[in-house]
Scaffold this motif. Structure first.
Motif, PDB file in Angstrom:
ATOM      1  N   PRO A  40       0.688  -1.170   0.054  1.00  0.00           N
ATOM      2  CA  PRO A  40       0.053   0.256   0.092  1.00  0.00           C
ATOM      3  C   PRO A  40       0.893   1.137   0.070  1.00  0.00           C
ATOM      4  N   MET A  41       0.437   2.254  -0.615  1.00  0.00           N
ATOM      5  CA  MET A  41       1.034   3.633  -0.658  1.00  0.00           C
ATOM      6  C   MET A  41       1.601   4.004   0.580  1.00  0.00           C
ATOM      7  N   ASP A  42       0.736   3.852   1.671  1.00  0.00           N
ATOM      8  CA  ASP A  42       1.076   4.531   2.904  1.00  0.00           C
ATOM      9  C   ASP A  42       2.100   3.699   3.761  1.00  0.00           C
ATOM     10  N   LEU A  43       2.462   2.584   3.247  1.00  0.00           N
ATOM     11  CA  LEU A  43       3.540   1.647   3.901  1.00  0.00           C
ATOM     12  C   LEU A  43       4.864   1.575   2.980  1.00  0.00           C
ATOM     13  N   ARG A  44       5.035   2.296   1.768  1.00  0.00           N
ATOM     14  CA  ARG A  44       6.190   2.316   1.035  1.00  0.00           C
ATOM     15  C   ARG A  44       7.110   3.141   1.707  1.00  0.00           C
ATOM     16  N   HIS A  45       8.551   2.601   1.274  1.00  0.00           N
ATOM     17  CA  HIS A  45       9.566   3.586   1.552  1.00  0.00           C
ATOM     18  C   HIS A  45      10.378   3.392   0.142  1.00  0.00           C
ATOM     19  N   ASP A  46       9.701   4.302  -0.872  1.00  0.00           N
ATOM     20  CA  ASP A  46      10.405   4.487  -2.054  1.00  0.00           C
ATOM     21  C   ASP A  46      11.581   5.306  -2.428  1.00  0.00           C
ATOM     22  N   ALA A  47      12.724   4.659  -2.280  1.00  0.00           N
ATOM     23  CA  ALA A  47      13.972   5.300  -2.651  1.00  0.00           C
ATOM     24  C   ALA A  47      13.934   6.285  -3.792  1.00  0.00           C
ATOM     25  N   LEU A  48      13.147   5.743  -4.765  1.00  0.00           N
ATOM     26  CA  LEU A  48      13.348   6.776  -6.097  1.00  0.00           C
ATOM     27  C   LEU A  48      12.286   8.032  -5.849  1.00  0.00           C
ATOM     28  N   ALA A  49      11.328   7.815  -4.996  1.00  0.00           N
ATOM     29  CA  ALA A  49      10.478   8.753  -4.795  1.00  0.00           C
ATOM     30  C   ALA A  49      11.220  10.115  -3.764  1.00  0.00           C
ATOM     31  N   GLY A  50      11.866   9.552  -3.069  1.00  0.00           N
ATOM     32  CA  GLY A  50      12.843  10.396  -1.979  1.00  0.00           C
ATOM     33  C   GLY A  50      13.964  10.986  -2.849  1.00  0.00           C
ATOM     34  N   ALA A  51      14.429  10.193  -3.833  1.00  0.00           N
ATOM     35  CA  ALA A  51      15.497  10.989  -4.481  1.00  0.00           C
ATOM     36  C   ALA A  51      15.123  11.793  -5.367  1.00  0.00           C
ATOM     37  N   SER A  52      13.851  11.629  -5.886  1.00  0.00           N
ATOM     38  CA  SER A  52      13.383  12.543  -6.851  1.00  0.00           C
ATOM     39  C   SER A  52      13.112  13.880  -6.133  1.00  0.00           C
ATOM     40  N   GLU A  53      12.427  13.970  -5.043  1.00  0.00           N
ATOM     41  CA  GLU A  53      12.174  15.055  -4.278  1.00  0.00           C
ATOM     42  C   GLU A  53      13.652  15.740  -3.823  1.00  0.00           C
ATOM     43  N   LYS A  75      23.985  11.657 -13.299  1.00  0.00           N
ATOM     44  CA  LYS A  75      23.873  10.403 -13.237  1.00  0.00           C
ATOM     45  C   LYS A  75      23.092   9.936 -11.999  1.00  0.00           C
ATOM     46  N   LEU A  76      22.353   8.933 -12.452  1.00  0.00           N
ATOM     47  CA  LEU A  76      21.278   8.297 -11.598  1.00  0.00           C
ATOM     48  C   LEU A  76      21.241   6.810 -11.991  1.00  0.00           C
ATOM     49  N   SER A  77      21.233   5.986 -10.953  1.00  0.00           N
ATOM     50  CA  SER A  77      21.209   4.615 -10.931  1.00  0.00           C
ATOM     51  C   SER A  77      20.030   4.128  -9.831  1.00  0.00           C
ATOM     52  N   LEU A  78      19.372   3.097 -10.091  1.00  0.00           N
ATOM     53  CA  LEU A  78      18.493   2.626  -9.079  1.00  0.00           C
ATOM     54  C   LEU A  78      18.541   1.222  -9.003  1.00  0.00           C
ATOM     55  N   LYS A  91      21.163   5.978  -6.170  1.00  0.00           N
ATOM     56  CA  LYS A  91      22.327   6.754  -6.402  1.00  0.00           C
ATOM     57  C   LYS A  91      22.392   7.835  -7.358  1.00  0.00           C
ATOM     58  N   PHE A  92      22.689   9.101  -6.973  1.00  0.00           N
ATOM     59  CA  PHE A  92      22.759  10.118  -7.734  1.00  0.00           C
ATOM     60  C   PHE A  92      24.038  11.006  -7.585  1.00  0.00           C
ATOM     61  N   THR A  93      24.610  11.522  -8.758  1.00  0.00           N
ATOM     62  CA  THR A  93      25.570  12.715  -8.495  1.00  0.00           C
ATOM     63  C   THR A  93      25.160  13.948  -8.869  1.00  0.00           C
ATOM     64  N   LEU A  94      25.626  14.877  -7.863  1.00  0.00           N
ATOM     65  CA  LEU A  94      25.156  16.239  -8.190  1.00  0.00           C
ATOM     66  C   LEU A  94      26.283  16.974  -8.495  1.00  0.00           C
ATOM     67  N   ASP A  95      26.423  17.517  -9.694  1.00  0.00           N
ATOM     68  CA  ASP A  95      27.676  18.491 -10.073  1.00  0.00           C
ATOM     69  C   ASP A  95      27.160  19.772  -9.711  1.00  0.00           C
ATOM     70  N   LEU A  96      27.964  20.689  -8.793  1.00  0.00           N
ATOM     71  CA  LEU A  96      27.730  22.146  -8.338  1.00  0.00           C
ATOM     72  C   LEU A  96      28.820  22.824  -9.070  1.00  0.00           C
ATOM     73  N   ARG A  97      28.447  23.872  -9.491  1.00  0.00           N
ATOM     74  CA  ARG A  97      29.366  24.841  -9.989  1.00  0.00           C
ATOM     75  C   ARG A  97      29.153  26.337  -9.353  1.00  0.00           C
TER      76      ARG A  97
END
Length: 142
Positions: A40-53, A75-78, A91-97
């Motif tokens: 059920p949606m209220d019991l999920r721990h979705d790593a992709l939903a968190g990473a998307s935020e 770069k993004l992998s799941l 996992k994702f990589t954030l490039d900051l400049r």
């Protein structure tokens, strides 16, 4: 031209930030795998939903800076990377400049605080570490 190393963007606009201060943050978000049809949606721990935020936060923060910081997730992998399984690891990589080290470092710290808040709210553990840091003085000397 779009996306060249010289910083050329759409419509011939040039970005002055590219050769200056840079940082690559590696971010790892953990969730819990489960079947897409039975958890059920209220019991999920979705790593992709968190990473998307978190990725959306990076873009929002950079846009609010009005041009003194650019942030890119290129770069993004799941895992497990299956269409019917809730992702348990992203996992994702954030490039900051930025033109200045202090501006980039302040942005990185604010981003870390922001994603830690997201992770805490979602109960999805997150790890962040710096893969590469280039200081403005070293970049300018190249």
């Amino acid at each position: 031209a779009f996306g060249s190393a010289e910083g050329t963007l759409w419509e011939g606009t040039v970005c002055d930030i590219v050769p200056e201060s840079a940082d690559r943050l590696d971010v790892e978000v953990r969730g819990e795998a489960g079947h897409a049809g039975t958890v059920p949606m209220d019991l999920r721990h979705d790593a992709l939903a968190g990473a998307s935020e978190m990725i959306a936060l990076a873009e929002k923060m950079a846009r609010e800076r009005k041009g003194d910081v650019v942030a890119t997730v290129g770069k993004l992998s799941l895992e497990p990377n299956a269409s019917n399984v809730i992702p348990s690891l992203v996992k994702f990589t954030l490039d900051l400049r930025a033109a200045e080290d202090a501006v980039r470092k302040a942005f990185a710290e604010s981003f870390r605080s922001g994603i830690e808040a997201i992770a805490s709210r979602r109960r999805d553990p997150v790890r962040v570490w710096s893969l590469q840091e280039i200081h403005a003085s070293k970049a300018a000397a190249k």
